[in-house]
Design a protein around this motif. Structure first.
Motif, short mmCIF file in Angstrom:
data_model
loop_
_atom_site.label_atom_id
_atom_site.label_comp_id
_atom_site.label_asym_id
_atom_site.label_seq_id
_atom_site.Cartn_x
_atom_site.Cartn_y
_atom_site.Cartn_z
N GLN A 137 0.82 -1.21 0.00
CA GLN A 137 0.00 0.00 0.00
C GLN A 137 0.85 1.26 0.00
OE1 GLN A 137 -2.80 -0.43 3.23
NE2 GLN A 137 -4.29 -1.46 1.92
N SER A 138 2.09 1.15 0.49
CA SER A 138 3.01 2.30 0.50
C SER A 138 3.50 2.64 -0.91
CB SER A 138 4.21 2.00 1.39
OG SER A 138 4.94 0.90 0.87
N GLY A 139 3.31 1.74 -1.87
CA GLY A 139 3.76 1.97 -3.24
C GLY A 139 4.95 1.11 -3.62
N SER A 140 5.63 0.50 -2.65
CA SER A 140 6.76 -0.39 -2.96
C SER A 140 6.28 -1.58 -3.76
CB SER A 140 7.42 -0.88 -1.67
OG SER A 140 7.93 0.21 -0.93
N ARG A 141 7.15 -2.03 -4.69
CA ARG A 141 6.76 -3.12 -5.58
C ARG A 141 7.87 -4.15 -5.66
NH1 ARG A 141 6.34 -3.66 -11.63
NH2 ARG A 141 7.99 -2.12 -11.61
N PHE A 142 7.48 -5.43 -5.61
CA PHE A 142 8.42 -6.54 -5.74
C PHE A 142 7.98 -7.41 -6.92
CE2 PHE A 142 9.44 -11.01 -4.73
CZ PHE A 142 10.83 -10.92 -4.72
N VAL A 143 8.92 -7.67 -7.83
CA VAL A 143 8.64 -8.51 -8.99
C VAL A 143 9.68 -9.61 -9.04
CG1 VAL A 143 8.42 -8.57 -11.51
CG2 VAL A 143 7.69 -6.54 -10.25
#
Length: 195
Positions: free
Chosen positions: A167-173
């Protein structure tokens, strides 16, 4: 020799009416379920198709559960699913779709969940595609706005793409290559990014 079966039963589950209906006939070693129904309050499971000692023949299953809270005090939300299975027990082939909204169980909550499993039409081997998407996932202090998983492959070997957004905007791919060896599933991370 042809045989037929008609079964009907009722009772109560958590103060809601519970009904079971089964209508089937047997011929040449296979039971054809013409109507199978399990209903508790507004929630219903339906199935039809053939069941034999060697496997399944066009077995179709449909679940409609608009009020999961009536089944268990820790459950909430609504769920629908459709599936089909055919083939010998050792080589069953099928497909399934599932959708859920406002799903929760104890400390786990999901705004929405969808799962789609289907066979690869262009493949000669028993390969499948799996897509899973979950929105607004909450578990204790964990808050994720979206989780998406896409997998392709066979029961023995899979390629998996995973995307998680907080929800903070951090993204893991990440990209995983998985396989079953010695009755255990192992996976190697071939690529991953965090931003």
């Amino acid at each position: 020799q042809a045989m037929s079966m008609n079964l009907s039963a009722d009772g109560r589950l958590r103060d809601y009416p519970l009904e079971v209906q089964l209508r089937a006939k047997s011929n040449t070693g296979i039971w054809i379920v013409e109507e199978g129904r399990l209903q508790s309050g507004p929630n219903q499971l339906l199935f039809t198709g053939g069941i034999a000692s060697k496997g399944l023949e066009d077995l179709k299953v449909q679940l409609r559960a608009p009020q999961l809270a009536t089944l268990h005090p820790d459950l909430a939300g609504k769920l629908s699913a459709d599936g089909a299975l055919s083939g010998p027990w050792t080589q069953l082939k099928g497909q399934a779709q599932l959708k859920a909204e406002a799903l929760s169980y104890q400390s786990l909550a999901l705004g929405a969940l969808s799962i789609d499993l289907k066979p690869e039409k262009s493949s000669d081997v028993d390969a499948y595609q799996l897509q899973l998407k979950a929105n607004e996932l909450r578990y204790k202090d964990l808050r994720l706005s979206e989780v998406e998983l896409k997998a392709r492959g066979t029961a023995q070997q899979q390629g998996i793409d995973l995307r998680i957004q907080e929800q903070s905007g951090s993204r893991f791919v990440s990209r995983l290559d998985g396989k079953f060896e010695d009755r255990q599933w192992r996976a190697e991370i071939s690529n991953s990014e965090l931003d």
